[in-house]
Design a protein around this motif. Structure first.
Motif, PDB file in Angstrom:
ATOM      1  N   LYS A  15      31.210  36.978  36.431  1.00  0.00           N
ATOM      2  CA  LYS A  15      32.079  36.175  37.139  1.00  0.00           C
ATOM      3  C   LYS A  15      33.709  36.100  36.659  1.00  0.00           C
ATOM      4  CE  LYS A  15      31.303  31.732  34.802  1.00  0.00           C
ATOM      5  NZ  LYS A  15      30.908  30.302  34.592  1.00  0.00           N
ATOM      6  N   LYS A  17      37.025  34.117  35.479  1.00  0.00           N
ATOM      7  CA  LYS A  17      37.827  32.816  35.025  1.00  0.00           C
ATOM      8  C   LYS A  17      39.011  33.133  34.480  1.00  0.00           C
ATOM      9  CE  LYS A  17      36.993  28.427  32.840  1.00  0.00           C
ATOM     10  NZ  LYS A  17      35.670  27.560  31.993  1.00  0.00           N
ATOM     11  N   GLN A  18      40.107  32.681  34.887  1.00  0.00           N
ATOM     12  CA  GLN A  18      41.212  32.678  34.323  1.00  0.00           C
ATOM     13  C   GLN A  18      41.654  34.291  33.973  1.00  0.00           C
ATOM     14  OE1 GLN A  18      41.098  30.380  30.651  1.00  0.00           O
ATOM     15  NE2 GLN A  18      41.547  28.552  31.929  1.00  0.00           N
TER      16      GLN A  18
END
Length: 295
Positions: A15, A17-18
């Protein structure tokens, strides 16, 4: 900045994230690692139990990352690239489509000459007989109408590996070579897209079932760099299995140094230099494709 090749060979949930690719264990939910998406050149997915989020896929495509999926034999099977990799895409395609047959034949002649030159360099590097390759290189004609590429390849393989025949489904180390070439093809296809050209329109390869004809053309002089990695691996380890250690060794191809245009660059960067020069050949700015020298 040198881009990275990321290999995922275990069950994972990927995934974003940031702006980081996050690798998560699907059972424990623990984070196994993170990598900035902008640092990635190639992502290889080599397990049936890998799940990847669409948000991450979009981010990877936006950064022109080549995403490779492997089959049940752990060989590259699919390649995902962005549809558009350059801001002047339509303009560049026009030049590619307008390239004349005489120009493409000259470009293929240069490609074959450099491939044979690099094959000879690899044989010389390992103290193997290479003299006929010089004659084959010097007699390549426009469009390689006398098939010097094929003649040189027959000689080259007999010298490089003992009692070996290069075949797609042949005996070892064909398995290692196949893996390496598939990864190389992905790297070249990515560079073609980033240079604003269509990988399906080759200068020599024209198979109607092949969506990567141009990649198959441009990768030819780079093949000996894969051969070098495979040869060194089997000689040093006496191992012909396509296991994780072999894959890890072959996947270093993207960061191995090569000489191109008078400079030493990682192969990943050199490929982009080659595809950029090809486009300039299509526009008439250059007359010679810039290919790497094996030394």
């Amino acid at each position: 900045m040198i881009k990275r090749t990321i290999y995922i060979g275990n069950p994972s949930y990927l995934k974003m994230k940031q702006k980081q690719l996050v690798v998560q264990d699907p059972e424990t939910k623990g984070i196994k690692g993170t990598v900035p998406v902008e640092d990635i050149a190639l992502l290889m997915l080599d397990h049936f139990q890998i799940t990847i989020s669409n948000q991450l896929l979009m981010k990877l495509q936006g950064n022109n990352v080549a995403v490779i999926s492997c089959d049940q034999h752990h060989l590259p099977f699919g390649l995902m690239l962005p549809m558009v990799g350059h801001s002047e895409y339509s303009e560049r395609i026009k030049y590619q489509l307008a390239a004349s047959e005489p120009l493409k034949k000259q470009l293929w002649k240069q490609t074959v000459e450099q491939k044979i030159k690099n094959q000879k360099a690899l044989l010389d590097l390992n103290n193997k007989f290479s003299d006929p390759l010089e004659e084959y290189k010097s007699t390549v004609k426009s469009g390689d109408t006398t098939n010097r590429e094929g003649i040189a390849a027959q000689f080259y393989w007999k010298q490089l590996f003992e009692n070996f025949s290069r075949e797609r489904y042949g005996v070892e180390p064909n398995n290692l070579l196949n893996f390496g070439y598939a990864v190389l093809r992905s790297i070249v296809a990515r560079a073609i897209v980033s240079s604003g050209m269509l990988p399906v329109l080759g200068i020599f390869h024209r198979n109607k079932y092949n969506p990567y004809c141009l990649a198959d053309d441009i990768m030819e002089p780079y093949r000996p760099f894969v051969d070098k990695l495979v040869y060194n691996y089997v000689v040093s380890n006496n191992n012909y299995e396509l296991d994780k250690e072999a894959k890890a060794h072959i996947l270093t191809m993207a960061t191995q140094d090569v000489s191109i245009n008078g400079l030493v660059r990682p192969l990943f960067v050199a490929v982009t230099t080659t595809t950029a020069s090809l486009y300039k050949c299509f526009t008439g700015e250059l007359r010679q494709i810039k290919y790497p020298e094996l030394d």
